[in-house]
Design a protein around this motif. Structure first.
Motif, PDB file in Angstrom:
ATOM      1  N   GLN A   2       7.155  -6.601  -3.094  1.00 21.57           N
ATOM      2  CA  GLN A   2       5.791  -6.061  -3.036  1.00 21.57           C
ATOM      3  C   GLN A   2       4.814  -7.174  -2.677  1.00 21.57           C
ATOM      4  N   LYS A  51      -2.284   7.703   0.287  1.00 24.13           N
ATOM      5  CA  LYS A  51      -1.171   7.041  -0.402  1.00 24.13           C
ATOM      6  C   LYS A  51      -1.242   5.519  -0.230  1.00 24.13           C
ATOM      7  N   ARG A  55      -1.605   2.996  -3.301  1.00 23.70           N
ATOM      8  CA  ARG A  55      -0.683   1.866  -3.543  1.00 23.70           C
ATOM      9  C   ARG A  55      -1.448   0.552  -3.654  1.00 23.70           C
TER      10      ARG A  55
END
Length: 117
Positions: A2, A51, A55
């Motif tokens: 990430q 989305k 995120r």
């Protein structure tokens, strides 16, 4: 792996549609249908943008009966503002030094640096 929160935020903000969605949400909550109105885009297309914003932590979607209103989450924007502030201070200091230099040069008066043969 990430990306760090700041990278995810800048990545989300890189798209003009997502910035427009955030600008709309800055005025108050809105449904996906309401957010899609100004765009020549399908609801699934707008949902994909949402989305990405979710995120990145820029948007949260609630639940109110059958409605799922979206709202802006300003904390991540504060992180961006704090990061940018460091550089603003740097440039302010540099401009202050440039101003001081220019005032000094102006006070010295004109210079004739030509060499006469």
């Amino acid at each position: 792996m990430q990306p760090d929160p700041l990278t995810a935020t800048f990545s989300a903000l890189a798209d003009p549609t997502r910035r427009a969605i955030l600008a709309r949400l800055a005025t108050g909550e809105a449904t996906v249908t309401e957010l899609a109105k100004p765009f020549d885009m399908s609801l699934p297309g707008v949902s994909k943008h949402l989305k990405v914003l979710q995120r990145a932590g820029l948007v949260v979607q609630g639940r109110d009966a059958q409605w799922r209103p979206c709202r802006i989450e300003a904390a991540r924007l504060h992180d961006v503002a704090d990061w940018v502030e460091q550089y603003r201070q740097l440039w302010d200091e540099r401009f202050d030094r440039l101003d001081a230099f220019l005032r000094e040069v102006q006070q010295e008066g004109p210079h004739d640096d030509r060499i006469d043969p």
